[in-house]
Design a protein around this motif. Sequence first.
Motif, mmCIF file in Angstrom:
data_model
loop_
_atom_site.group_PDB
_atom_site.id
_atom_site.type_symbol
_atom_site.label_atom_id
_atom_site.label_comp_id
_atom_site.label_asym_id
_atom_site.label_seq_id
_atom_site.Cartn_x
_atom_site.Cartn_y
_atom_site.Cartn_z
ATOM 1 N N PHE A 245 0.452 0.994 12.340
ATOM 2 C CA PHE A 245 1.397 1.308 11.257
ATOM 3 C C PHE A 245 1.352 2.768 10.816
ATOM 4 N N ASN A 246 1.162 3.678 11.733
ATOM 5 C CA ASN A 246 1.079 5.108 11.434
ATOM 6 C C ASN A 246 -0.046 5.456 10.467
ATOM 7 N N VAL A 247 -1.078 4.639 10.443
ATOM 8 C CA VAL A 247 -2.261 4.903 9.633
ATOM 9 C C VAL A 247 -3.167 5.830 10.435
ATOM 10 N N GLU A 248 -3.756 6.821 9.746
ATOM 11 C CA GLU A 248 -4.604 7.791 10.426
ATOM 12 C C GLU A 248 -5.832 7.100 11.018
ATOM 13 N N ARG A 249 -6.067 7.358 12.290
ATOM 14 C CA ARG A 249 -7.199 6.748 12.983
ATOM 15 C C ARG A 249 -8.382 7.696 12.971
ATOM 16 N N PHE A 250 -9.524 7.157 12.613
ATOM 17 C CA PHE A 250 -10.777 7.895 12.650
ATOM 18 C C PHE A 250 -11.679 7.259 13.687
ATOM 19 N N VAL A 251 -12.400 8.089 14.424
ATOM 20 C CA VAL A 251 -13.362 7.583 15.391
ATOM 21 C C VAL A 251 -14.720 7.606 14.697
ATOM 22 N N ILE A 252 -15.184 6.424 14.362
ATOM 23 C CA ILE A 252 -16.482 6.272 13.720
ATOM 24 C C ILE A 252 -17.224 5.165 14.465
ATOM 25 N N PRO A 253 -18.536 5.124 14.330
ATOM 26 C CA PRO A 253 -19.265 4.023 14.982
ATOM 27 C C PRO A 253 -18.711 2.689 14.505
ATOM 28 N N VAL B 138 0.835 -1.197 0.000
ATOM 29 C CA VAL B 138 0.000 0.000 0.000
ATOM 30 C C VAL B 138 0.868 1.245 0.000
ATOM 31 N N GLN B 139 1.865 1.293 0.854
ATOM 32 C CA GLN B 139 2.737 2.470 0.924
ATOM 33 C C GLN B 139 3.504 2.684 -0.376
ATOM 34 N N GLU B 140 3.804 1.613 -1.085
ATOM 35 C CA GLU B 140 4.549 1.721 -2.341
ATOM 36 C C GLU B 140 3.675 2.140 -3.517
ATOM 37 N N THR B 141 2.369 1.886 -3.447
ATOM 38 C CA THR B 141 1.525 2.106 -4.619
ATOM 39 C C THR B 141 0.403 3.107 -4.432
ATOM 40 N N PHE B 142 0.050 3.421 -3.208
ATOM 41 C CA PHE B 142 -1.110 4.274 -2.960
ATOM 42 C C PHE B 142 -0.671 5.629 -2.460
ATOM 43 N N GLU B 143 -1.154 6.677 -3.095
ATOM 44 C CA GLU B 143 -0.742 8.034 -2.733
ATOM 45 C C GLU B 143 -1.758 8.771 -1.867
ATOM 46 N N GLY B 144 -2.928 8.198 -1.690
ATOM 47 C CA GLY B 144 -3.963 8.856 -0.896
ATOM 48 C C GLY B 144 -3.754 8.656 0.593
ATOM 49 N N HIS B 145 -4.778 8.995 1.351
ATOM 50 C CA HIS B 145 -4.754 8.857 2.803
ATOM 51 C C HIS B 145 -5.069 7.420 3.204
ATOM 52 N N LEU B 146 -4.414 6.956 4.259
ATOM 53 C CA LEU B 146 -4.690 5.637 4.824
ATOM 54 C C LEU B 146 -5.510 5.833 6.081
ATOM 55 N N ALA B 147 -6.586 5.056 6.229
ATOM 56 C CA ALA B 147 -7.501 5.277 7.344
ATOM 57 C C ALA B 147 -7.909 3.949 7.991
ATOM 58 N N VAL C 198 -18.230 3.452 4.520
ATOM 59 C CA VAL C 198 -19.356 4.367 4.303
ATOM 60 C C VAL C 198 -19.418 5.389 5.434
ATOM 61 N N GLU C 199 -19.268 4.933 6.667
ATOM 62 C CA GLU C 199 -19.240 5.859 7.815
ATOM 63 C C GLU C 199 -18.118 6.886 7.655
ATOM 64 N N LEU C 200 -16.952 6.436 7.225
ATOM 65 C CA LEU C 200 -15.826 7.352 7.027
ATOM 66 C C LEU C 200 -16.155 8.384 5.951
ATOM 67 N N ALA C 201 -16.705 7.939 4.835
ATOM 68 C CA ALA C 201 -17.059 8.866 3.752
ATOM 69 C C ALA C 201 -18.038 9.929 4.246
ATOM 70 N N ILE C 202 -18.991 9.520 5.044
ATOM 71 C CA ILE C 202 -19.961 10.471 5.591
ATOM 72 C C ILE C 202 -19.258 11.438 6.542
ATOM 73 N N GLN C 203 -18.382 10.927 7.389
ATOM 74 C CA GLN C 203 -17.641 11.783 8.312
ATOM 75 C C GLN C 203 -16.790 12.805 7.554
ATOM 76 N N LEU C 204 -16.301 12.402 6.394
ATOM 77 C CA LEU C 204 -15.472 13.300 5.576
ATOM 78 C C LEU C 204 -16.306 14.263 4.737
ATOM 79 N N GLY C 205 -17.644 14.161 4.836
ATOM 80 C CA GLY C 205 -18.510 15.134 4.184
ATOM 81 C C GLY C 205 -19.255 14.654 2.957
#
Length: 142
Positions: free
Chosen positions: A39-47, A23-32, A57-64
């Motif tokens: 692994f230093n992946v961004e943690r989101f507090v979602i239900p 993932v780190q070698e091929t993906f340029e977006g955010h890791l959640a 889906v919960e993450l997408a909604i949290q992101l707007g």
Amino acid sequence: MAPFCDYLYAMDRAWWRVNIRAVQETFEGHLATILLGCFNVERFVIPERNNSGAGAVELAIQLGAKTIILTGYDMQHTDGKKHWHPDHPEPLKNAGAVCKWPEEFERIKARYPDVKIINSTRETALKMFERIPLEKALNEFY
């Protein structure tokens, strides 16, 4: 499979352990994730949800997100397969209690009545969302 995406979400520590390097070698977006100290992946507090599709889906909604188009959300063992993709290799587990997963989406639909969720999955157990073929959904909403 989609390096152009803004986010890659997974809630399974074993999946991250097996895939983090690729993932780190091929993906340029955010890791959640919802996991602490993963692994230093961004943690989101979602239900907490019992499957990563509902968590995404919960993450997408949290992101707007106000409109979400689902693809690959079969939520059943279509043609005897446990996923839309080949089974996970060891040591990862494969989908088991998929019959319970649609309940999560009923809760999401009730919790976020103002979010439009469209299901463009070819074969699906999710009957609570409007079904629109992917090409049409993308032309209409993207």
